[in-house]
Each structure stands twice: as structure tokens, then as C-alpha cells.
Design a protein around this motif. Sequence first.
Motif, PDB file in Angstrom:
ATOM      1  N   ALA A  94     -44.142  75.649  -8.766  1.00  0.00           N
ATOM      2  CA  ALA A  94     -43.517  75.451  -9.798  1.00  0.00           C
ATOM      3  C   ALA A  94     -42.031  75.884  -9.318  1.00  0.00           C
ATOM      4  O   ALA A  94     -41.771  76.254  -8.752  1.00  0.00           O
ATOM      5  CB  ALA A  94     -43.799  76.240 -11.077  1.00  0.00           C
TER       6      ALA A  94
ATOM      7  N   LEU B 156     -45.526  70.050 -14.724  1.00  0.00           N
ATOM      8  CA  LEU B 156     -44.568  71.647 -14.517  1.00  0.00           C
ATOM      9  C   LEU B 156     -44.850  72.138 -13.103  1.00  0.00           C
ATOM     10  O   LEU B 156     -44.608  73.205 -12.839  1.00  0.00           O
ATOM     11  CB  LEU B 156     -45.076  72.407 -15.551  1.00  0.00           C
ATOM     12  CG  LEU B 156     -44.758  72.347 -17.032  1.00  0.00           C
ATOM     13  CD1 LEU B 156     -45.321  73.277 -17.886  1.00  0.00           C
ATOM     14  CD2 LEU B 156     -43.436  72.194 -17.281  1.00  0.00           C
TER      15      LEU B 156
ATOM     16  N   ALA C 219     -45.032  64.444 -18.067  1.00  0.00           N
ATOM     17  CA  ALA C 219     -44.406  65.378 -17.162  1.00  0.00           C
ATOM     18  C   ALA C 219     -45.283  66.359 -16.554  1.00  0.00           C
ATOM     19  O   ALA C 219     -46.325  66.958 -17.212  1.00  0.00           O
ATOM     20  CB  ALA C 219     -43.269  66.013 -18.109  1.00  0.00           C
TER      21      ALA C 219
ATOM     22  N   ALA D 283     -39.547  70.542 -15.614  1.00  0.00           N
ATOM     23  CA  ALA D 283     -40.429  69.761 -15.764  1.00  0.00           C
ATOM     24  C   ALA D 283     -40.123  68.274 -14.891  1.00  0.00           C
ATOM     25  O   ALA D 283     -38.938  67.923 -14.998  1.00  0.00           O
ATOM     26  CB  ALA D 283     -40.941  69.321 -17.339  1.00  0.00           C
TER      27      ALA D 283
END
Length: 213
Positions: free
Chosen positions: A99, A145, A143, A114
Motif C-alpha cells: 500500500a 489500494l 481503483a 488509490a
Amino acid sequence: MKTILLAALVSTLPALAAAAERPAGLAAAEALARAALGPECTMNDMAEVPMAGPDDDGFGHFFHRFTYRAARQSADEPEIEAELYQLFCVAGAYNVRHAFVLKTSDEEGLRLLAFARPELDYAYADEEMTTLKAPPGVKGFGAALQLVNSRFDERTLTVTSVGAWRGLGDAWDSGTWTFRDGGFVLTRFEVDPTYDGSPADGARGHVVYDAAE
């Protein structure tokens, strides 16, 4: 296309050469990712995820610093300072997910980023899923993450991701996102959805989105 696929991951993290110093904002970035992603970002249940050096594979956290000028800024304003936390979330059999959390000098707090991804449209011509009826297309955008097997290039301010759909790596997708005006914009996406045993060298990939076109 430069493809980086992980053939296998061991159950314990290897020693990371030239591990980077832990940045001051890391704990807050980790907390944000854990709260937002929950079981999708367990960080392999490690008490402390190690920092990775620039030449290491995806095991561990990465930290990047850079500056940029926003479109709204005048020429005499100082550049914005950015801190990008590339946070190890989970390691599977052949993919590592990260992330991304961003902190900029012109904003309070942290942002979980995102990344735009195309929703693919394709159909197989055989039951073995080795050939397609037609080249894949795009039916929309979503999208993500987290990104798979990702890298950040501080020179070009781009993030790349290469995801193996199975351990052999013959089916895969690859994306490129470029930093622009405070966020990452999708600039290229390529895919090979066929499970035909071919090497993952990009030769059989289909470019379904290219911002340069």
C-alpha cells in the motif's frame, strides 16, 4: 517491458541488505494502512516490518522523498516536499502487495493512495484458456489500494506493478502510474490473460491503455 516476477517466496523474510533507517512518520502510515485495509494488510503479522533498501525485492517497507511543484503554485513559491511510504502488506506464494501512503508539506495528515486500474473485457477461445477470441479491451475503470510487485522510480516519479496470475507467470498484468500534481495517474496498462505456458517477457502482452496514444 521490464518484468519483475517473484517465482517463490519463503515463509520468513530474508535479511535485507543496506536496510534504510526507519522514518519518523512510519508508525502513523502503518496505522492508517492497517485501519483502512484491515485483513488485506496484515503485514504478515510481524511485530516490526523491516525497512528495505533501494535494491531489495518487495519484502519490507520502502521510504521515498521527493519534491514537486503543483499546478496552482506560482513560480516564486517553494516546491512541495513529499514523503511516500510504500508499505509491505502481505506476501503470497508468488506476489507481494504494498500500500502507498503520501505525506506532503502543504497538507495536514496522511493520504492512503488509490491507483486507477482498467476493468478488462475479454473472452477465451478454448476451455484451457490459452487463446483469446479477440484482443482484450477495457469496459471501465476501478481503483486499487494495493499494488502487486511494485517499484517506485524516484527519477521519473513513476510506480510500476507486475502481477502474476499464477506461479508460472504466463498470465499477468502490468501497470505504470506517474506522479502528477499531488497524485499518481495511470499512464499505461498491459495484460496477457492467456495461460499458455509462455514466458512472462512482455512479448505476448496486449496494451489496453496508453496515455501517450
